[in-house]
Enzyme design. Sequence first.
Site, PDB file in Angstrom:
ATOM      1  N   THR A  68       5.576  13.922  -5.320  1.00 33.84           N
ATOM      2  CA  THR A  68       5.503  12.804  -6.264  1.00 33.84           C
ATOM      3  C   THR A  68       5.967  13.216  -7.664  1.00 33.84           C
ATOM      4  O   THR A  68       6.084  12.373  -8.544  1.00 33.84           O
ATOM      5  CB  THR A  68       4.062  12.278  -6.371  1.00 33.84           C
ATOM      6  OG1 THR A  68       3.232  13.364  -6.806  1.00 33.84           O
ATOM      7  CG2 THR A  68       3.564  11.746  -5.042  1.00 33.84           C
ATOM      8  N   GLY A 102      -1.667   8.131   3.502  1.00 33.81           N
ATOM      9  CA  GLY A 102      -1.982   7.576   2.190  1.00 33.81           C
ATOM     10  C   GLY A 102      -1.573   6.118   2.082  1.00 33.81           C
ATOM     11  O   GLY A 102      -0.961   5.557   2.998  1.00 33.81           O
ATOM     12  N   ASP A 103      -1.987   5.513   0.981  1.00 40.15           N
ATOM     13  CA  ASP A 103      -1.629   4.122   0.703  1.00 40.15           C
ATOM     14  C   ASP A 103      -2.148   3.163   1.760  1.00 40.15           C
ATOM     15  O   ASP A 103      -1.502   2.182   2.112  1.00 40.15           O
ATOM     16  CB  ASP A 103      -0.105   3.994   0.522  1.00 40.15           C
ATOM     17  CG  ASP A 103       0.386   5.008  -0.490  1.00 40.15           C
ATOM     18  OD1 ASP A 103      -0.241   5.106  -1.542  1.00 40.15           O
ATOM     19  OD2 ASP A 103       1.360   5.724  -0.200  1.00 40.15           O
ATOM     20  N   HIS A 121      -4.088   4.506  -6.849  1.00 33.95           N
ATOM     21  CA  HIS A 121      -4.902   3.493  -6.172  1.00 33.95           C
ATOM     22  C   HIS A 121      -4.678   2.142  -6.837  1.00 33.95           C
ATOM     23  O   HIS A 121      -4.793   2.021  -8.051  1.00 33.95           O
ATOM     24  CB  HIS A 121      -6.379   3.875  -6.212  1.00 33.95           C
ATOM     25  CG  HIS A 121      -6.695   5.063  -5.345  1.00 33.95           C
ATOM     26  ND1 HIS A 121      -7.947   5.607  -5.248  1.00 33.95           N
ATOM     27  CD2 HIS A 121      -5.904   5.778  -4.523  1.00 33.95           C
ATOM     28  CE1 HIS A 121      -7.913   6.631  -4.401  1.00 33.95           C
ATOM     29  NE2 HIS A 121      -6.681   6.760  -3.955  1.00 33.95           N
ATOM     30  N   LYS A 131      -7.161   2.243  -0.043  1.00 30.82           N
ATOM     31  CA  LYS A 131      -8.480   2.779  -0.404  1.00 30.82           C
ATOM     32  C   LYS A 131      -8.990   2.142  -1.696  1.00 30.82           C
ATOM     33  O   LYS A 131     -10.168   1.848  -1.828  1.00 30.82           O
ATOM     34  CB  LYS A 131      -8.407   4.301  -0.575  1.00 30.82           C
ATOM     35  CG  LYS A 131      -8.229   5.028   0.753  1.00 30.82           C
ATOM     36  CD  LYS A 131      -8.215   6.540   0.575  1.00 30.82           C
ATOM     37  CE  LYS A 131      -6.970   7.055  -0.103  1.00 30.82           C
ATOM     38  NZ  LYS A 131      -5.723   6.860   0.659  1.00 30.82           N
ATOM     39  N   LYS A 136      -8.582  -0.797  -2.940  1.00 29.85           N
ATOM     40  CA  LYS A 136      -9.128  -2.121  -2.707  1.00 29.85           C
ATOM     41  C   LYS A 136     -10.497  -2.057  -2.019  1.00 29.85           C
ATOM     42  O   LYS A 136     -11.450  -2.720  -2.424  1.00 29.85           O
ATOM     43  CB  LYS A 136      -8.126  -2.919  -1.859  1.00 29.85           C
ATOM     44  CG  LYS A 136      -8.564  -4.302  -1.543  1.00 29.85           C
ATOM     45  CD  LYS A 136      -8.465  -4.501  -0.053  1.00 29.85           C
ATOM     46  CE  LYS A 136      -9.330  -5.644   0.397  1.00 29.85           C
ATOM     47  NZ  LYS A 136      -8.933  -6.898  -0.150  1.00 29.85           N
ATOM     48  N   THR A 184      -8.317  -8.677   4.071  1.00 32.75           N
ATOM     49  CA  THR A 184      -7.557  -9.887   4.398  1.00 32.75           C
ATOM     50  C   THR A 184      -6.681 -10.362   3.240  1.00 32.75           C
ATOM     51  O   THR A 184      -6.145 -11.464   3.277  1.00 32.75           O
ATOM     52  CB  THR A 184      -8.510 -11.029   4.818  1.00 32.75           C
ATOM     53  OG1 THR A 184      -9.425 -11.267   3.727  1.00 32.75           O
ATOM     54  CG2 THR A 184      -9.292 -10.675   6.069  1.00 32.75           C
TER      55      THR A 184
HETATM   56  P1  IMP Z   1       2.710  16.020  -3.729  1.00 30.51           P
HETATM   57  O1  IMP Z   1       1.296  15.773  -3.345  1.00 30.51           O
HETATM   58  O2  IMP Z   1       3.108  15.277  -4.977  1.00 30.51           O
HETATM   59  O3  IMP Z   1       3.023  17.488  -3.792  1.00 30.51           O
HETATM   60  O4  IMP Z   1       3.650  15.439  -2.577  1.00 30.51           O
HETATM   61  C1  IMP Z   1       3.654  15.961  -1.260  1.00 30.51           C
HETATM   62  C2  IMP Z   1       3.775  14.844  -0.232  1.00 30.51           C
HETATM   63  O5  IMP Z   1       2.563  14.082  -0.233  1.00 30.51           O
HETATM   64  C3  IMP Z   1       4.895  13.842  -0.511  1.00 30.51           C
HETATM   65  O6  IMP Z   1       5.389  13.389   0.725  1.00 30.51           O
HETATM   66  C4  IMP Z   1       4.171  12.703  -1.241  1.00 30.51           C
HETATM   67  O7  IMP Z   1       4.862  11.483  -1.113  1.00 30.51           O
HETATM   68  C5  IMP Z   1       2.860  12.703  -0.497  1.00 30.51           C
HETATM   69  N1  IMP Z   1       1.734  12.154  -1.280  1.00 30.51           N
HETATM   70  C6  IMP Z   1       0.968  12.793  -2.183  1.00 30.51           C
HETATM   71  N2  IMP Z   1       0.012  11.993  -2.674  1.00 30.51           N
HETATM   72  C7  IMP Z   1       0.149  10.821  -2.047  1.00 30.51           C
HETATM   73  C8  IMP Z   1      -0.582   9.587  -2.102  1.00 30.51           C
HETATM   74  O8  IMP Z   1      -1.554   9.419  -2.817  1.00 30.51           O
HETATM   75  N3  IMP Z   1      -0.128   8.583  -1.297  1.00 30.51           N
HETATM   76  C9  IMP Z   1       0.935   8.749  -0.464  1.00 30.51           C
HETATM   77  N4  IMP Z   1       1.642   9.877  -0.374  1.00 30.51           N
HETATM   78  C10 IMP Z   1       1.252  10.908  -1.155  1.00 30.51           C
HETATM   79 MG    MG Z   2      -1.446   5.224  -3.195  1.00 33.88          MG
END
Ligand code: IMP
Ligand code: MG
Length: 336
Positions: A124, A12-13, A43, A16, A18, A322
Site C-alpha cells: 500500500t 481484507g476489505d 476502514h 469490518k 461497518k 444489507t
Molecule cells: P502492505 O501491508 O502495505 O505491505 O501490503 C502488502 C499486501 O497486503 C498488498 O497486497 C496490500 O494490498 C495488502 N494489504 C495490506 N493492508 C490491507 C488492507 O487493509 N486491506 C486490503 N489489502 C491490504
Molecule cells: Mg480496507
Amino acid sequence: MPFTVVCGGFWGDEGKGKVLSYLALQDNPSIVVRAGVGTNAGHTIEFNNREYKLRMVPSGFVNPETRMLIGAGVLVDPEVLLRELKVTKTEDRMGVDYQCGIIEQKHIEIDSTSAHLKGKIGSTGSGTGPANMDRAMRSLKLARDIPELQSYLTDVSLEINDSLDQGDNVIAEGSQAILLSLFHGSYPFVTSKDTSAAAICSDVGVGPTRVDDVMVVMKAFITRVGTGELPGELSEEETKKRGWTEYGAVTGRLRRAAPFNYDLAKKAVRLNGATQIALTKLDIVFPEIAKSNNIDNIKGEVADFIDRIENTTKVKVTIIGTGPAAEDIIDMREST
Ligand code: IMP
Ligand code: MG
C-alpha cells in the site's frame, strides 16, 4: 459478550469498519481498540450520512461513550492519526500505547518506491513493512518518543484488562485479514505481520484465556488489492457486470474480485478460531435484501447461501450486512 475480537476472513476489505461501527452502537463497549498492522488498512464507515475512511482511529468512534485505543502492536503514523482525530472530533477519548511503533517519512519513501515491496508485492506504500523491519531490528521509534503524542499515551493492555475485570464489553478491531497473514497467508504476497485473531490479542495485550468471541467478517464475494493468487478471479468486465467493482480505501486501486469461496471460508474459521461469522455486502449479491433489518427477509437463495456457509464452516452467521450504513444490518445473534 465481554471481549470480542473482530477479524477479517479473506484478503481484507470485507467491511469490518461497518460491522464494528454497528457493534459499537449496539453493544455499547467501554473500549474499542484498534489492532492490526497500521495505516495500510482503511476502514470505511458510513455514519450520519457521512463517509469516513479511517486508517488509525477505531471504527467504534461512532459511539460517543466509547473510549478508543490503539494497541502496542500497531504502527502509528502521527500525521494520519492527528488528522483523523480532528475529522472525527475524538481527541478527548483517544489513547495510544506507549509502545506503538512510529512510521516515519523514510519508511513511506522506501515502501512507495521499492521494486520489491511496491512493484512485486503491491504494498500500500504506507510505510508499514519498512517500519516493522526497523522494529525487528529494534531501531524503530516508539510513541513514547514523540512530543505530539504525549497527551494520548497510555498502557492499553492495562486499560482493557481493567475494563474486562469490571465486566464491561470491549471490542478488538482487527485490520487486514487472515489470508494476508505473514505466517498463514499467501506468502510472499502478504502484509508484514500475522493478522489472525491470536495476533490481534497480542497487538492489544490481552491473553487468549480472556477471549469470549471471535467474529470473522466475510464479504459475500471476495476482493483483493495487490498481487497474488485469487481463486475464481473474474475479469474486470465481468466484475463490473455483476456490480462488484470496488476501489481500495487507502490506495484507490481497483480491487480484483471473485465469487465467495467456501474452502477459504473454512480455512478462515479454523485459523481464527471463529465463533461467529459476519457476512457483509449481501445486498450486492442479492439486491432483494438491500437495507433490510428483518430476519424474515432471509429466504430462498439468500437462505441457501447462508446455510451452505454454516454447513461448510460449522459456525453460525450471526450478522448480515444489507447496505453501507452502520444500521443496515440484520442481527441474528439473539436467535442463535
Ligand atoms: P502492505 O501491508 O502495505 O505491505 O501490503 C502488502 C499486501 O497486503 C498488498 O497486497 C496490500 O494490498 C495488502 N494489504 C495490506 N493492508 C490491507 C488492507 O487493509 N486491506 C486490503 N489489502 C491490504
Ligand atoms: Mg480496507
